[in-house]
Design an enzyme around this catalytic site. Structure first.
Site, PDB file in Angstrom:
ATOM      1  N   ASP A 101       0.874  -1.170   0.000  1.00  0.00           N
ATOM      2  CA  ASP A 101       0.000   0.000   0.000  1.00  0.00           C
ATOM      3  C   ASP A 101       0.922   1.234   0.000  1.00  0.00           C
ATOM      4  OD1 ASP A 101      -2.043   1.789   0.645  1.00  0.00           O
ATOM      5  OD2 ASP A 101      -3.054   0.386   1.961  1.00  0.00           O
ATOM      6  N   PHE A 150     -11.533  -0.270  -0.858  1.00  0.00           N
ATOM      7  CA  PHE A 150     -11.458  -0.993   0.406  1.00  0.00           C
ATOM      8  C   PHE A 150     -11.828  -2.448   0.167  1.00  0.00           C
ATOM      9  CE2 PHE A 150     -11.969  -0.019   5.168  1.00  0.00           C
ATOM     10  CZ  PHE A 150     -11.380  -1.234   5.495  1.00  0.00           C
ATOM     11  N   VAL A 151     -10.810  -3.297   0.045  1.00  0.00           N
ATOM     12  CA  VAL A 151     -11.078  -4.716  -0.228  1.00  0.00           C
ATOM     13  C   VAL A 151     -10.781  -5.583   0.993  1.00  0.00           C
ATOM     14  CG1 VAL A 151     -10.833  -4.708  -2.733  1.00  0.00           C
ATOM     15  CG2 VAL A 151      -8.791  -4.937  -1.311  1.00  0.00           C
TER      16      VAL A 151
HETATM   17  C1  PRP Z   1      -1.301  -4.624   6.014  1.00  0.00           C
HETATM   18  C2  PRP Z   1      -0.655  -5.603   5.038  1.00  0.00           C
HETATM   19  C3  PRP Z   1       0.776  -5.156   5.024  1.00  0.00           C
HETATM   20  C4  PRP Z   1       0.677  -3.662   5.246  1.00  0.00           C
HETATM   21  C5  PRP Z   1       0.815  -2.967   3.926  1.00  0.00           C
HETATM   22  O1  PRP Z   1      -1.089  -5.096   7.298  1.00  0.00           O
HETATM   23  O2  PRP Z   1      -0.796  -6.924   5.480  1.00  0.00           O
HETATM   24  O3  PRP Z   1       1.527  -5.746   6.068  1.00  0.00           O
HETATM   25  O4  PRP Z   1      -0.618  -3.395   5.797  1.00  0.00           O
HETATM   26  O5  PRP Z   1       0.694  -1.588   4.107  1.00  0.00           O
HETATM   27  P1  PRP Z   1       1.843  -0.547   3.757  1.00  0.00           P
HETATM   28  O6  PRP Z   1       2.333  -0.856   2.387  1.00  0.00           O
HETATM   29  O7  PRP Z   1       1.099   0.773   3.840  1.00  0.00           O
HETATM   30  O8  PRP Z   1       2.908  -0.641   4.802  1.00  0.00           O
HETATM   31  P2  PRP Z   1      -1.876  -4.579   8.587  1.00  0.00           P
HETATM   32  O9  PRP Z   1      -1.019  -3.631   9.358  1.00  0.00           O
HETATM   33  O10 PRP Z   1      -3.242  -4.083   8.186  1.00  0.00           O
HETATM   34  O11 PRP Z   1      -1.986  -5.882   9.474  1.00  0.00           O
HETATM   35  P3  PRP Z   1      -2.567  -7.333   9.106  1.00  0.00           P
HETATM   36  O12 PRP Z   1      -1.609  -7.972   8.142  1.00  0.00           O
HETATM   37  O13 PRP Z   1      -2.586  -8.010  10.427  1.00  0.00           O
HETATM   38  O14 PRP Z   1      -3.938  -7.158   8.510  1.00  0.00           O
END
Ligand code: PRP
Length: 179
Positions: A101, A150-151
């Site tokens: 992201d 938002f997926v």
């Molecule tokens: C999400 C995803 C990545 C990160 C990507 O994790 O799994 O680890 O966000 O985002 P970025 O590119 O902005 O750093 P999240 O923190 O939502 O935790 P999760 O994996 O437990 O859902």
């Protein structure tokens, strides 16, 4: 389909086909390299599981948990890595993520693993949301590019729910009354 999902964005079949393709590419690259695969919890659990079932050669698998501190909807760029001790020295490391992201997580992890002495660090993600990028990084292998929607599903959550869906769906944010 639960009624908070307004559209199936990727079906189980579409995901499966793309995971198969990624596994072929990664097999070609890593089958003789004894790679260290590091899955980033929680979101990558389903993608990593399906991907590795299709990579039939010796590899080491480990897991880490990354927490962002600060407001997670706006990535702060500060992350904390909880994973115990993983010996990276001279290993070919492949990081598995559900989504890139802002890119802050993968950027920090890649740099950290390189500092720990990894011989190489590459990244594979199922989803790539380029419009939200802040860090100067691209995934080495990506399943699908996605717009800023938002997926949820296939590992991705909203408030820890929906991770178990076998498909990726677009959440009806109006129905849930969230931004
Ligand atoms: C999400 C995803 C990545 C990160 C990507 O994790 O799994 O680890 O966000 O985002 P970025 O590119 O902005 O750093 P999240 O923190 O939502 O935790 P999760 O994996 O437990 O859902």
């Amino acid at each position: 389909m639960t009624n908070e999902i307004k559209e199936v964005w990727l079906s189980e079949e579409q995901i499966n086909q793309r995971v198969e393709e990624l596994a072929e590419i990664l097999t070609e690259k890593y089958q003789d390299k004894d790679p260290l695969v590091v899955a980033v919890l929680n979101g990558s659990f389903m993608f990593c599981s399906d991907l590795l079932k299709k990579m039939n050669f010796p590899l080491e698998l480990n897991f880490i948990k990354v927490s962002s501190y600060g407001n997670k909807t706006e990535s702060s760029g500060n992350i904390q890595i909880d994973g115990g001790r993983i010996d990276m020295k001279d290993r070919n490391v492949l990081i598995v993520e559900d989504i890139i992201d802002s890119g802050n997580t993968l950027k920090k992890l890649s740099e950290y693993f390189a500092q720990l002495g990894a011989a190489s660090v590459e990244t594979v993600v199922l989803l790539d949301k380029p419009s939200r990028r802040e860090a100067d990084i691209e995934a080495d292998y990506a399943g699908f590019k996605i717009a800023d929607q938002f997926v949820v599903g296939y590992g991705l959550d909203y408030a820890q729910y929906y991770r178990n869906l076998p498909y990726i769906g677009i959440l009806d944010t109006e129905k849930l009354n969230i931004e």
